[in-house]
Design an enzyme around this catalytic site. Sequence first.
Site, PDB file in Angstrom:
ATOM      1  N   HIS A 144       0.839  -1.185   0.108  1.00  0.00           N
ATOM      2  CA  HIS A 144      -0.096  -0.045  -0.095  1.00  0.00           C
ATOM      3  C   HIS A 144       0.796   1.137  -0.059  1.00  0.00           C
ATOM      4  O   HIS A 144       1.783   1.457   0.697  1.00  0.00           O
ATOM      5  CB  HIS A 144      -0.816   0.292   1.314  1.00  0.00           C
ATOM      6  CG  HIS A 144      -1.872  -0.897   1.303  1.00  0.00           C
ATOM      7  ND1 HIS A 144      -1.831  -2.161   1.363  1.00  0.00           N
ATOM      8  CD2 HIS A 144      -3.256  -0.528   0.927  1.00  0.00           C
ATOM      9  CE1 HIS A 144      -3.226  -2.715   1.549  1.00  0.00           C
ATOM     10  NE2 HIS A 144      -4.219  -1.767   1.249  1.00  0.00           N
ATOM     11  N   ASN A 177       7.810  -4.206   3.495  1.00  0.00           N
ATOM     12  CA  ASN A 177       6.442  -3.917   3.805  1.00  0.00           C
ATOM     13  C   ASN A 177       5.904  -4.197   5.317  1.00  0.00           C
ATOM     14  O   ASN A 177       5.417  -3.306   5.588  1.00  0.00           O
ATOM     15  CB  ASN A 177       5.789  -4.809   2.408  1.00  0.00           C
ATOM     16  CG  ASN A 177       4.342  -4.457   2.732  1.00  0.00           C
ATOM     17  OD1 ASN A 177       3.649  -3.384   2.873  1.00  0.00           O
ATOM     18  ND2 ASN A 177       3.540  -5.541   2.819  1.00  0.00           N
TER      19      ASN A 177
END
Length: 310
Positions: A144, A177
């Site tokens: 994201h 991440n």
Amino acid sequence: MSLLKFWQKQAKKTAGAASPFKKNRLKTKLQILTILVIFGGGWYSYEVYIARPAMAFEGIPKHQDWKMELTTRVIRNEAFMVGYSEIFGNPLWVKYQVLPKPDNIQRLPRPDRFVHDWRSLRCWLHFPCVNHDDYTGTGYDRGHMAPNHVIATRYGQNAQHQTFLMTNITPQRPNLNRRAWQRLEEIAANHFSDNLGAFWVVTGPIFDEKPQFLPGYKMIAIPKAFYKIFIREAEDPNEPPKVLAFIMPQNLNGNEDLSDFLVSVRDIEQQTGLDFFHKLDDAVEAYVETLIDPQSWQFNQRIANQRARY
């Protein structure tokens, strides 16, 4: 009267009788076209001059390379805006505002899958449209850029679901991440938000001149690193905005001291070819974009070395 002349006379009568109908039909078509032009012009004006500037602190990022500017599609969502590269299949920049944490914070369930974004020109062509399964088995997470947690807790469920559009997603190594990047997002969501009020974030990937791509034919480029810029108004209106910026490479173990990745905005501009805050006065822009100022964000060694949740 010959048969030929008779039919010619009848054809003229028919044509004359039909002409008012044809005129009315043409008039209706022109009216519809006029309405569409007015509606389209109104929508474009609202989008470009009102909606987008309201979501872009000191200007929408601009590419210095006209080819990148031409192939980057600006997509506005409910809580964040994306500059999406149709060539790289990645967001090149994502911009959003982190609002103060609400008193009764809601933990919304996380969607199970990511979805394609029909607004991408790739999806108009259908076959290069980026979707959830294009990342499966590649060794890269669906990273994201506008984060699920912050958007969900500040803007609600519909805005949260928009963070799972593939135009908000870029290939990230799992250790980056789930650990280092997650740590920085948590600092923003909690420490910065609790102590500093509302602020803006600009974030995105950095690519090699000739990037590698995920397996398959979709040509989804793999970044070499990622940047994140925090910016907010100073308490004194006579002072320039306060800025804090980071560049994180893909190959991290995730537990590094985050202060090792502090950079200036100018460093990021040089590596991305983007001009981030061009609406600022030139002298102010030059000052804030060359400054590295963790003190203004209460970013100290304790905060920089918080452990990851995963």
